[in-house]
Scaffold this motif. Structure first.
Motif, PDB file in Angstrom:
ATOM      1  N   GLU A 121      -2.458  -5.069   4.716  1.00  0.00           N
ATOM      2  CA  GLU A 121      -2.265  -5.468   6.063  1.00  0.00           C
ATOM      3  C   GLU A 121      -3.135  -5.350   7.204  1.00  0.00           C
ATOM      4  O   GLU A 121      -4.165  -4.335   6.662  1.00  0.00           O
ATOM      5  CB  GLU A 121      -0.893  -4.734   6.641  1.00  0.00           C
ATOM      6  N   VAL A 122      -3.190  -6.189   7.895  1.00  0.00           N
ATOM      7  CA  VAL A 122      -4.456  -6.216   8.988  1.00  0.00           C
ATOM      8  C   VAL A 122      -3.723  -6.627  10.337  1.00  0.00           C
ATOM      9  O   VAL A 122      -2.909  -7.574  10.424  1.00  0.00           O
ATOM     10  CB  VAL A 122      -5.581  -7.177   8.728  1.00  0.00           C
ATOM     11  N   GLU A 123      -3.901  -5.779  11.110  1.00  0.00           N
ATOM     12  CA  GLU A 123      -3.524  -5.957  12.686  1.00  0.00           C
ATOM     13  C   GLU A 123      -4.322  -6.858  13.217  1.00  0.00           C
ATOM     14  O   GLU A 123      -5.542  -6.924  13.337  1.00  0.00           O
ATOM     15  CB  GLU A 123      -3.520  -4.639  13.536  1.00  0.00           C
ATOM     16  N   GLY A 124      -3.887  -7.876  14.407  1.00  0.00           N
ATOM     17  CA  GLY A 124      -4.574  -8.781  15.024  1.00  0.00           C
ATOM     18  C   GLY A 124      -4.741  -9.973  14.116  1.00  0.00           C
ATOM     19  O   GLY A 124      -3.952 -10.243  13.247  1.00  0.00           O
ATOM     20  N   LEU A 125      -5.594 -10.951  14.656  1.00  0.00           N
ATOM     21  CA  LEU A 125      -5.805 -12.319  14.066  1.00  0.00           C
ATOM     22  C   LEU A 125      -6.859 -12.222  13.001  1.00  0.00           C
ATOM     23  O   LEU A 125      -7.685 -11.534  13.026  1.00  0.00           O
ATOM     24  CB  LEU A 125      -6.159 -13.242  15.188  1.00  0.00           C
TER      25      LEU A 125
ATOM     26  N   ALA B 187     -12.357  -5.966  10.894  1.00  0.00           N
ATOM     27  CA  ALA B 187     -11.109  -5.368  10.795  1.00  0.00           C
ATOM     28  C   ALA B 187     -10.405  -5.732   9.259  1.00  0.00           C
ATOM     29  O   ALA B 187      -9.985  -4.807   8.727  1.00  0.00           O
ATOM     30  CB  ALA B 187     -10.192  -5.977  11.870  1.00  0.00           C
ATOM     31  N   LEU B 188     -10.936  -7.075   8.973  1.00  0.00           N
ATOM     32  CA  LEU B 188     -10.430  -7.528   7.584  1.00  0.00           C
ATOM     33  C   LEU B 188     -11.388  -6.532   6.568  1.00  0.00           C
ATOM     34  O   LEU B 188     -10.639  -6.187   5.521  1.00  0.00           O
ATOM     35  CB  LEU B 188     -10.891  -8.810   7.395  1.00  0.00           C
ATOM     36  N   LEU B 189     -12.430  -6.449   6.830  1.00  0.00           N
ATOM     37  CA  LEU B 189     -13.505  -5.501   5.812  1.00  0.00           C
ATOM     38  C   LEU B 189     -12.993  -4.241   5.739  1.00  0.00           C
ATOM     39  O   LEU B 189     -12.807  -3.648   4.672  1.00  0.00           O
ATOM     40  CB  LEU B 189     -14.791  -5.868   6.157  1.00  0.00           C
ATOM     41  N   ARG B 190     -12.638  -3.545   6.839  1.00  0.00           N
ATOM     42  CA  ARG B 190     -11.827  -2.397   6.812  1.00  0.00           C
ATOM     43  C   ARG B 190     -10.682  -2.327   6.103  1.00  0.00           C
ATOM     44  O   ARG B 190     -10.596  -1.191   5.616  1.00  0.00           O
ATOM     45  CB  ARG B 190     -11.990  -1.675   8.385  1.00  0.00           C
ATOM     46  N   ALA B 191     -10.000  -3.127   6.283  1.00  0.00           N
ATOM     47  CA  ALA B 191      -8.328  -2.781   5.837  1.00  0.00           C
ATOM     48  C   ALA B 191      -8.768  -3.223   4.078  1.00  0.00           C
ATOM     49  O   ALA B 191      -8.098  -2.357   3.486  1.00  0.00           O
ATOM     50  CB  ALA B 191      -7.557  -3.873   6.356  1.00  0.00           C
ATOM     51  N   ALA B 192      -9.531  -3.970   3.860  1.00  0.00           N
ATOM     52  CA  ALA B 192      -9.796  -4.438   2.419  1.00  0.00           C
ATOM     53  C   ALA B 192     -10.461  -3.166   1.797  1.00  0.00           C
ATOM     54  O   ALA B 192     -10.046  -2.683   0.513  1.00  0.00           O
ATOM     55  CB  ALA B 192     -10.522  -5.738   2.099  1.00  0.00           C
ATOM     56  N   CYS B 193     -11.428  -2.575   2.381  1.00  0.00           N
ATOM     57  CA  CYS B 193     -12.223  -1.539   1.895  1.00  0.00           C
ATOM     58  C   CYS B 193     -10.985  -0.086   1.768  1.00  0.00           C
ATOM     59  O   CYS B 193     -11.057   0.343   0.617  1.00  0.00           O
ATOM     60  CB  CYS B 193     -13.107  -0.865   2.817  1.00  0.00           C
ATOM     61  N   GLU B 194     -10.204   0.016   2.836  1.00  0.00           N
ATOM     62  CA  GLU B 194      -9.296   1.061   2.291  1.00  0.00           C
ATOM     63  C   GLU B 194      -8.201   0.665   1.391  1.00  0.00           C
ATOM     64  O   GLU B 194      -7.886   1.549   0.493  1.00  0.00           O
ATOM     65  CB  GLU B 194      -8.602   1.517   3.705  1.00  0.00           C
ATOM     66  N   ALA B 195      -7.843  -0.236   1.242  1.00  0.00           N
ATOM     67  CA  ALA B 195      -7.125  -0.751   0.314  1.00  0.00           C
ATOM     68  C   ALA B 195      -7.533  -0.713  -1.110  1.00  0.00           C
ATOM     69  O   ALA B 195      -6.952  -0.125  -2.028  1.00  0.00           O
ATOM     70  CB  ALA B 195      -6.116  -2.245   0.536  1.00  0.00           C
ATOM     71  N   ALA B 196      -8.842  -0.983  -1.417  1.00  0.00           N
ATOM     72  CA  ALA B 196      -9.461  -0.846  -2.484  1.00  0.00           C
ATOM     73  C   ALA B 196      -9.823   0.561  -2.903  1.00  0.00           C
ATOM     74  O   ALA B 196      -9.628   1.098  -4.184  1.00  0.00           O
ATOM     75  CB  ALA B 196     -10.828  -1.534  -2.273  1.00  0.00           C
ATOM     76  N   GLN B 197     -10.088   1.515  -1.807  1.00  0.00           N
ATOM     77  CA  GLN B 197     -10.303   2.754  -2.200  1.00  0.00           C
ATOM     78  C   GLN B 197      -9.037   3.671  -2.583  1.00  0.00           C
ATOM     79  O   GLN B 197      -9.419   4.104  -3.483  1.00  0.00           O
ATOM     80  CB  GLN B 197     -10.961   3.667  -0.963  1.00  0.00           C
ATOM     81  N   GLN B 198      -7.885   3.271  -1.959  1.00  0.00           N
ATOM     82  CA  GLN B 198      -6.601   3.810  -2.422  1.00  0.00           C
ATOM     83  C   GLN B 198      -6.230   3.314  -3.605  1.00  0.00           C
ATOM     84  O   GLN B 198      -5.461   4.311  -4.308  1.00  0.00           O
ATOM     85  CB  GLN B 198      -5.640   3.510  -1.188  1.00  0.00           C
ATOM     86  N   THR B 199      -6.540   2.280  -4.320  1.00  0.00           N
ATOM     87  CA  THR B 199      -5.884   1.579  -5.495  1.00  0.00           C
ATOM     88  C   THR B 199      -7.054   1.805  -6.708  1.00  0.00           C
ATOM     89  O   THR B 199      -7.043   1.624  -7.790  1.00  0.00           O
ATOM     90  CB  THR B 199      -5.584   0.456  -5.377  1.00  0.00           C
ATOM     91  N   GLY B 200      -8.248   2.052  -6.366  1.00  0.00           N
ATOM     92  CA  GLY B 200      -9.352   2.131  -7.409  1.00  0.00           C
ATOM     93  C   GLY B 200      -9.881   0.667  -7.730  1.00  0.00           C
ATOM     94  O   GLY B 200     -10.198   0.429  -8.971  1.00  0.00           O
TER      95      GLY B 200
END
Length: 143
Positions: A12-16, A39-52
């Protein structure tokens, strides 16, 4: 040996989402989409790190669900999808502009290249505030 890496990543990403509407790269320093790109890069990075997650190199599908107040969408579906997909692919092949301003976010990639996309989906849902969900998944190779 069985490949145990994740075959789908949803976040998920907040905003547009960032939109791709002009010839100027949305990765250029100071671009008007810079906040959305980060914002998109941060959200993708966080999700990728959490899931490997590791970037996919085979055929993929991309789904974007935009949540927005009724009547307040700011861009058409094609520019929204173009922006999201441009940001999520590997940026190392972009040699004509400097990307140092992205810092460590330059290394965030969910897949290698837009040419891998076999299915693309866009859905809008009503909401009080802007946000969006992105799902990228591997699809079977065509036989």
């Amino acid at each position: 040996m069985q490949d145990t890496r994740a075959l789908a990543l949803t976040f998920e990403v907040e905003g547009l989402p960032p939109v791709k509407t002009e010839a100027l790269s949305i990765f250029a320093a100071g671009h008007r989409q810079a906040t959305r790109v980060r914002a998109l890069l941060r959200a993708a990075c966080e999700a990728a790190q959490q899931t490997g997650w590791t970037p996919l190199s085979g055929p993929i599908e991309v789904e974007v669900t935009l949540r927005c107040p009724p009547g307040r969408r700011t861009s058409d579906a094609s520019t929204l999808l173009g922006g999201v997909c441009a940001v999520l692919q590997d940026k190392k092949r972009i040699a004509n502009i400097g990307l140092a301003h992205l810092g460590v976010l330059v290394d965030v990639a969910v897949y290698d290249d837009d040419k891998q996309i076999r299915r693309l989906s866009y859905v809008e849902e009503p909401a009080e505030e802007f946000s969006y969900q992105v799902r990228v998944a591997a699809v079977p190779e065509a036989v």
